[in-house]
Design a protein around this motif. Structure first.
Motif, PDB file in Angstrom:
ATOM      1  N   VAL A  20       0.859  -1.190   0.000  1.00  0.00           N
ATOM      2  CA  VAL A  20       0.000   0.000   0.000  1.00  0.00           C
ATOM      3  C   VAL A  20       0.893   1.238   0.000  1.00  0.00           C
ATOM      4  O   VAL A  20       1.575   1.510   0.992  1.00  0.00           O
ATOM      5  N   PRO A  21       0.943   1.992  -1.095  1.00  0.00           N
ATOM      6  CA  PRO A  21       1.801   3.182  -1.153  1.00  0.00           C
ATOM      7  C   PRO A  21       1.461   4.196  -0.063  1.00  0.00           C
ATOM      8  O   PRO A  21       0.344   4.213   0.465  1.00  0.00           O
ATOM      9  N   ASP A  22       2.402   5.043   0.252  1.00  0.00           N
ATOM     10  CA  ASP A  22       2.238   6.051   1.291  1.00  0.00           C
ATOM     11  C   ASP A  22       1.031   6.946   0.995  1.00  0.00           C
ATOM     12  O   ASP A  22       0.917   7.522  -0.078  1.00  0.00           O
ATOM     13  N   GLY A  23       0.137   7.036   1.959  1.00  0.00           N
ATOM     14  CA  GLY A  23      -1.040   7.879   1.822  1.00  0.00           C
ATOM     15  C   GLY A  23      -2.244   7.149   1.270  1.00  0.00           C
ATOM     16  O   GLY A  23      -3.378   7.615   1.416  1.00  0.00           O
ATOM     17  N   TRP A  24      -2.037   6.017   0.597  1.00  0.00           N
ATOM     18  CA  TRP A  24      -3.141   5.242   0.050  1.00  0.00           C
ATOM     19  C   TRP A  24      -3.871   4.528   1.196  1.00  0.00           C
ATOM     20  O   TRP A  24      -3.382   4.502   2.335  1.00  0.00           O
ATOM     21  N   ILE A  25      -5.020   3.959   0.874  1.00  0.00           N
ATOM     22  CA  ILE A  25      -5.758   3.188   1.870  1.00  0.00           C
ATOM     23  C   ILE A  25      -6.049   1.800   1.314  1.00  0.00           C
ATOM     24  O   ILE A  25      -5.968   1.562   0.106  1.00  0.00           O
ATOM     25  N   THR A  26      -6.374   0.881   2.203  1.00  0.00           N
ATOM     26  CA  THR A  26      -6.695  -0.485   1.777  1.00  0.00           C
ATOM     27  C   THR A  26      -8.142  -0.542   1.296  1.00  0.00           C
ATOM     28  O   THR A  26      -8.938   0.384   1.518  1.00  0.00           O
ATOM     29  N   ALA A  27      -8.478  -1.659   0.659  1.00  0.00           N
ATOM     30  CA  ALA A  27      -9.844  -1.845   0.178  1.00  0.00           C
ATOM     31  C   ALA A  27     -10.836  -1.846   1.337  1.00  0.00           C
ATOM     32  O   ALA A  27     -11.945  -1.311   1.218  1.00  0.00           O
ATOM     33  N   ALA A  28     -10.443  -2.422   2.455  1.00  0.00           N
ATOM     34  CA  ALA A  28     -11.327  -2.451   3.625  1.00  0.00           C
ATOM     35  C   ALA A  28     -11.554  -1.033   4.162  1.00  0.00           C
ATOM     36  O   ALA A  28     -12.683  -0.654   4.514  1.00  0.00           O
ATOM     37  N   GLU A  29     -10.483  -0.256   4.223  1.00  0.00           N
ATOM     38  CA  GLU A  29     -10.608   1.131   4.683  1.00  0.00           C
ATOM     39  C   GLU A  29     -11.464   1.946   3.718  1.00  0.00           C
ATOM     40  O   GLU A  29     -12.237   2.822   4.132  1.00  0.00           O
ATOM     41  N   ASP A  30     -11.355   1.636   2.439  1.00  0.00           N
ATOM     42  CA  ASP A  30     -12.154   2.328   1.424  1.00  0.00           C
ATOM     43  C   ASP A  30     -13.640   2.055   1.632  1.00  0.00           C
ATOM     44  O   ASP A  30     -14.467   2.982   1.601  1.00  0.00           O
ATOM     45  N   LYS A  31     -14.002   0.810   1.828  1.00  0.00           N
ATOM     46  CA  LYS A  31     -15.405   0.450   2.029  1.00  0.00           C
ATOM     47  C   LYS A  31     -15.972   1.158   3.261  1.00  0.00           C
ATOM     48  O   LYS A  31     -17.100   1.684   3.247  1.00  0.00           O
ATOM     49  N   LYS A  32     -15.165   1.195   4.324  1.00  0.00           N
ATOM     50  CA  LYS A  32     -15.599   1.852   5.551  1.00  0.00           C
ATOM     51  C   LYS A  32     -15.780   3.354   5.339  1.00  0.00           C
ATOM     52  O   LYS A  32     -16.772   3.944   5.780  1.00  0.00           O
ATOM     53  N   LEU A  33     -14.839   3.959   4.618  1.00  0.00           N
ATOM     54  CA  LEU A  33     -14.894   5.399   4.361  1.00  0.00           C
ATOM     55  C   LEU A  33     -16.121   5.762   3.527  1.00  0.00           C
ATOM     56  O   LEU A  33     -16.867   6.698   3.866  1.00  0.00           O
ATOM     57  N   VAL A  34     -16.355   5.024   2.461  1.00  0.00           N
ATOM     58  CA  VAL A  34     -17.491   5.314   1.580  1.00  0.00           C
ATOM     59  C   VAL A  34     -18.816   5.167   2.340  1.00  0.00           C
ATOM     60  O   VAL A  34     -19.726   5.986   2.191  1.00  0.00           O
ATOM     61  N   LYS A  35     -18.900   4.145   3.175  1.00  0.00           N
ATOM     62  CA  LYS A  35     -20.124   3.918   3.956  1.00  0.00           C
ATOM     63  C   LYS A  35     -20.376   5.077   4.909  1.00  0.00           C
ATOM     64  O   LYS A  35     -21.498   5.578   5.031  1.00  0.00           O
ATOM     65  N   GLN A  36     -19.318   5.549   5.569  1.00  0.00           N
ATOM     66  CA  GLN A  36     -19.457   6.661   6.503  1.00  0.00           C
ATOM     67  C   GLN A  36     -19.886   7.952   5.783  1.00  0.00           C
ATOM     68  O   GLN A  36     -20.728   8.693   6.273  1.00  0.00           O
ATOM     69  N   VAL A  37     -19.316   8.172   4.623  1.00  0.00           N
ATOM     70  CA  VAL A  37     -19.648   9.374   3.856  1.00  0.00           C
ATOM     71  C   VAL A  37     -21.099   9.318   3.398  1.00  0.00           C
ATOM     72  O   VAL A  37     -21.841  10.303   3.487  1.00  0.00           O
ATOM     73  N   GLU A  38     -21.519   8.158   2.891  1.00  0.00           N
ATOM     74  CA  GLU A  38     -22.892   8.021   2.405  1.00  0.00           C
ATOM     75  C   GLU A  38     -23.907   8.170   3.541  1.00  0.00           C
ATOM     76  O   GLU A  38     -25.011   8.684   3.312  1.00  0.00           O
TER      77      GLU A  38
END
Length: 239
Positions: A218-236
């Protein structure tokens, strides 16, 4: 009548019969000045039209969320389009392209057709633009896919990035470029994955491979797929 009186009389006659001087027409000068002002103003407006500040000020209220991501200092922590922290701005394509692609602007990537511009203008005037919701007085923008971004131009999603003006490469070239990675993200052994699944312009990019592979780099500053799913859910959900 003396010679002196005759001379004075003749001068008077000449003065009275002399043709009146023509007044200089000023309208060509006025028209020229106005035309010059219009041309200069138009040129200045067109230059501004190419800048991100134009999009933020004129076109889209939701652009309030995008401009800070574009202006983020490279290799610094920043905020994404949804107001969440990104530990390294290099993970977002917008500031990365601004810094490393000859000051690329919004229109370097987003090349709208005339019909798109007309539609966006109407939506802006009517307030009929699409957002997820409003939070703290700011519009939280929806996330558009590459399919959405190229639909009006009749292009394939890959052509948003892989074209002669931007990344003049093929999928095979990309795979070769990242062949030194333990999990090469550009090898299509699981089918083609859209560029936008990983590379995000205005929020932290996502290491798609981490959906299945815990050891994916995972490059510096990027997020994992699991973190992405969590982030999108929180935003929605507006959290």
């Amino acid at each position: 009548m003396s010679e002196e009186e005759k001379s004075v009389a003749e001068d008077v006659v000449v003065e009275e019969t002399a043709a009146p001087q023509k007044k200089r027409k000023k309208w060509p000068i006025v028209v020229g000045v106005v035309a010059a002002v219009v041309i200069v103003a138009g040129a200045g407006f067109w230059v501004w039209h190419e800048q991100p500040s134009f999009c933020n000020a004129i076109c889209h209220t939701p652009m309030d969320a995008y401009l800070p991501t574009y202006e983020a200092e490279l290799d610094q922590a920043c905020i994404d389009k949804w107001g969440n922290e990104v530990t390294n701005s290099r993970a977002m394509m917008a500031p990365l392209h601004r810094a490393e692609a000859d000051n690329a602007t919004c229109l370097s990537c987003h090349v709208p057709t005339l019909s798109e511009q007309i539609s966006e203008g109407i939506n802006w005037v009517s307030g009929n633009y699409e957002v997820l919701h409003t939070q703290a007085g700011l519009a939280v923008p929806t996330e558009r896919t590459l399919e959405d971004l190229v639909a009006a131009r009749g292009l394939e999603p890959d052509q948003f990035c892989l074209n002669e003006s931007c990344h003049n490469m093929t999928r095979e070239d990309l795979a070769n470029a990242t062949s030194d990675m333990k999990r090469n993200p550009h090898i299509g052994q699981h089918g083609e994955v859209a560029c936008g699944e990983c590379h995000k312009a205005h929020r932290a990019s996502v290491m798609y491979c981490s959906n299945c592979h815990n050891d994916a780099e995972v490059p510096d500053g990027w997020i994992t797929a699991a973190e992405d799913k969590k982030l999108v859910k929180q935003v929605e959900e507006g959290k």
